[in-house]
Design an enzyme around this catalytic site. Structure first.
Site, mmCIF file in Angstrom:
data_model
loop_
_atom_site.group_PDB
_atom_site.id
_atom_site.type_symbol
_atom_site.label_atom_id
_atom_site.label_comp_id
_atom_site.label_asym_id
_atom_site.label_seq_id
_atom_site.Cartn_x
_atom_site.Cartn_y
_atom_site.Cartn_z
ATOM 1 C CB THR A 203 -79.344 21.540 43.536
ATOM 2 O OG1 THR A 203 -79.942 22.641 42.870
ATOM 3 C CG2 THR A 203 -77.832 21.660 43.430
ATOM 4 N NE ARG A 204 -84.214 20.937 37.004
ATOM 5 C CZ ARG A 204 -85.346 21.610 37.264
ATOM 6 N NH1 ARG A 204 -86.081 21.333 38.329
ATOM 7 N NH2 ARG A 204 -85.747 22.560 36.449
ATOM 8 C CG HIS A 208 -79.891 31.873 44.216
ATOM 9 N ND1 HIS A 208 -78.891 32.487 43.484
ATOM 10 C CD2 HIS A 208 -80.730 31.321 43.300
ATOM 11 C CE1 HIS A 208 -79.138 32.337 42.195
ATOM 12 N NE2 HIS A 208 -80.245 31.623 42.056
ATOM 13 C CG HIS A 211 -80.934 26.838 47.041
ATOM 14 N ND1 HIS A 211 -80.919 27.973 46.272
ATOM 15 C CD2 HIS A 211 -81.951 26.077 46.599
ATOM 16 C CE1 HIS A 211 -81.886 27.899 45.381
ATOM 17 N NE2 HIS A 211 -82.538 26.763 45.569
ATOM 18 N N GLY A 296 -86.800 18.528 49.687
ATOM 19 C CA GLY A 296 -87.498 19.788 49.937
ATOM 20 C C GLY A 296 -88.862 19.810 49.284
ATOM 21 N NE ARG A 297 -93.975 24.760 47.811
ATOM 22 C CZ ARG A 297 -94.362 24.863 46.559
ATOM 23 N NH1 ARG A 297 -93.495 24.720 45.572
ATOM 24 N NH2 ARG A 297 -95.624 25.107 46.263
ATOM 25 N NE ARG A 456 -93.788 15.139 5.533
ATOM 26 C CZ ARG A 456 -94.275 16.054 4.687
ATOM 27 N NH1 ARG A 456 -94.006 17.322 4.844
ATOM 28 N NH2 ARG A 456 -95.031 15.685 3.676
#
Ligand code: PPS
Length: 576
Positions: A203-204, A208, A211, A296-297, A456
């Site tokens: 996970t990143r 909750h 999960h 997962g999705r 620049r």
């Protein structure tokens, strides 16, 4: 090549061969002494992540940064030259100036930002990659809305160096040391605990209850122990910082059975490459001794493209994992999205909901909106101490620092509006305000720079750096440079949005009006060829495609413009 390959088969039957590129302790001093006379490259944050995982074997079987033959085949067909499955180019990108000093057969020293020697590299080849080809091959697109493509095209250096590594010292981490494990440490831990089946969760994002339920179900389904292994290297720009996330994971862990679940941090630099990345993540978990991997999705999904469409299908990653299942050496545990069924007071995968059931879900975007506006987040969604942790570092917008970034031609009215806005914001009070005006910055921060593209960009990146520090610390930074290039403005936006708000305002006064006004007499000089590379005359200006606001100073006075911005800031929630 002096790499040591340690067979971990005895310790962990599932992980396979684990490469260890660190020199034995008795050789490191010699290597350090030798490195003093070698050409030296300071590793970028991305390269530091990559090298750590190369050296400790998380990227086994790689023994260094990819050579050109390996790279070509990885880009084209996800395989190393010898046919081994490897989906992601792990390359050492360097500047043209540094590359010119190199030739095959020589060694270079690779150091962290403080100059600490991490490894030496035996240069096998140096080449200029076709980045558009790489983008299409790896990401399936050249659209720079994709964060991986943007990085490749606008942040990665132009030349690649391939070769094997000799590790001297692991990159240093001062944070969460008790939660960092090398692949070999994790394998040993699993062996010690007697864990034979381990399912890994990547996970990143903050985790909750959905999960939690998903990971519970996955572990139950395959009768395995659970490894929660969040990425703490580089994730998608704008993500919640890893410090906050790890504190959240620690809270969540209290709700898992202690004997069956472990938390370990992975210093990976994600590329957000969807299906390819899922394969890569799985291989990395295999190397850490895991037997199963949850997909997962929309795994490692980068969001929407410039046309508003998804880059990858929600289950493309699962499809790709299926295609290569016989080769990966780790089993996929596929999952549909998990949703909350109110009537059953329970989380279930979306394909297991019954007709007519009321299903609740809060998307990531909706969750961020509620945090930003300080709105209620229901208990079925997350644990109170997790929410509290997130609220501390992600307060509602009216308590956050932010940057107002003006861009527009010389003489368009940026500075005048910026000054008026600064005074109005100071009158409102609440936060300190700093104005980084184009001319002023060029006097103080960038006095040695000219107006080439390179200079620049450097100028804008400096302004962005200062503005991000100000925003991070709760202040308001008002920037008013010309900032003619889209990619550079995007880089600045990305760096600021992780720490605060970013509001881009295009001062779109047409060039004819700017030239007519010619307050500083610069347009006349530019037309006469006395000033070279003048924006709008002899140098390009790329107008922003989707700024938060557009102002044309033909229609409004500076006071009115500043007032419109204040109204905009109110509607965005930054002031109230
Ligand atoms: S950039 O491109 O964002 O780095 O430019 P910036 O630092 O904002 O430019 C600051 C002022 O430099 C003056 N100036 C030029 N502008 C554009 N092109 C060329 N060649 C040039 N030479 C000098 C110009 O007055 C800019 O100020 P503003 O406030 O925009 O008029």
């Amino acid at each position: 090549m002096q790499t040591r390959e340690i067979t971990q088969e005895l310790i962990r039957p599932h992980g396979g061969l684990l490469v260890d590129l660190y020199l034995p302790p008795e050789e490191t001093e010699l290597e350090r002494a030798k490195a003093r006379d070698l050409p030296s490259w300071d590793l970028t944050p991305r390269q530091l992540c990559d090298i750590e995982l190369l050296l400790n074997g998380a990227f086994s079987p790689l023994t260094g940064f990819l050579t050109q033959t390996d790279y070509d085949r990885v880009v084209e067909s996800m395989r190393l030259a010898d046919g081994t499955l490897w989906p992601m180019p792990v390359t050492l990108d360097v500047s043209e100036a540094f590359a010119e000093t190199l030739s095959a057969g020589q060694e270079i020293a690779l150091r962290d930002q403080e100059g600490v020697l991490i490894a030496t590299l035996s240069v096998e080849d140096v080449w200029t990659p076709d980045k558009a080809l790489e983008a299409r091959g790896v990401f399936g697109t050249e659209d720079v809305t994709h964060p991986g493509v943007h990085y490749l095209m606008h942040q990665a250096h132009p030349v690649y160096v391939g070769g094997s590594l000799r590790g001297v010292e692991s990159p240093i981490h001062y944070d969460f040391r008790h939660l960092r494990d090398t692949p070999s440490e994790l394998r040993q831990r699993f062996a010690k605990l007697g864990w034979r089946k381990i399912v890994a969760f990547q996970t990143r994002n903050p985790m909750h209850r959905a999960h939690q339920e998903l990971t519970f179900r996955a572990a139950r389904e395959v009768e395995a122990n659970l490894l929660i292994q969040p990425v703490v290297g580089m994730t998608k720009p704008g993500d919640v910082d890893h410090f906050t996330r790890v504190r959240c994971y620690e809270h969540l862990l209290e709700h898992y059975p202690e004997q069956t679940t472990a938390l370990s941090l992975l210093p990976l630099a994600m590329r957000m490459a969807g299906p390819r990345e899922a394969l890569w993540h799985a291989l990395i978990r295999k190397n850490h001794g895991c037997t199963h991997f949850i997909v997962g999705r929309d795994h490692a999904g980068p969001g929407k493209d410039s046309q508003g469409n998804d880059f990858y299908g929600p289950y493309d990653a699962q499809e790709m994992m299926k295609e290569y299942k016989d080769e990966i050496g780790i089993e996929m545990v596929p999952f549909q999205m998990v949703v909350y069924v109110e009537d059953r007071a329970q989380y279930v995968p979306v394909d297991e909901t019954r007709e007519g059931e009321s299903v609740l879900n809060i998307s990531g975007t909706e969750f961020r909106r509620r945090l930003q506006e300080g709105l209620e987040i229901p208990h079925w969604f997350s644990y109170p101490n997790v929410i509290q942790e997130l609220r501390k570092t992600h307060p509602p917008r009216h308590n956050q620092g932010f940057t107002i970034f003006f861009t527009g031609l010389s003489g368009s009215g940026k500075s005048t509006i910026a000054n008026a806005l600064m005074v109005k914001l100071m009158e409102l009070g609440g936060r300190r305000v700093t104005l980084l005006d184009g001319d002023v910055v060029r006097k103080n921060l960038s006095s040695e720079l000219g107006f080439s593209r390179e200079h620049r960009d450097l100028n804008i990146l400096r302004i962005g750096y200062v503005a991000s520090e100000i925003s991070k610390n709760g202040g308001i930074a008002i920037c008013a440079p010309i900032a003619p290039y889209t990619a550079t403005r995007r880089t600045v936006r990305d760096s600021i949005e992780t720490v605060g708000g970013f509001v881009e305002i295009h001062v779109a006064t047409p060039i004819e009006t700017c030239e007519e006004r010619d307050r500083k007499g610069l347009y006349a000089k530019a037309r006469a060829g006395i000033i070279k590379e003048f924006t709008g005359i002899s140098d390009p200006y790329e107008a922003p495609e989707s700024p938060e606001m557009v102002i044309d100073t033909r229609d409004v006075t500076p006071d009115q413009a500043a007032h419109r911005i204040i109204v905009k800031l109110e509607s965005l929630g930054y002031i109230r």
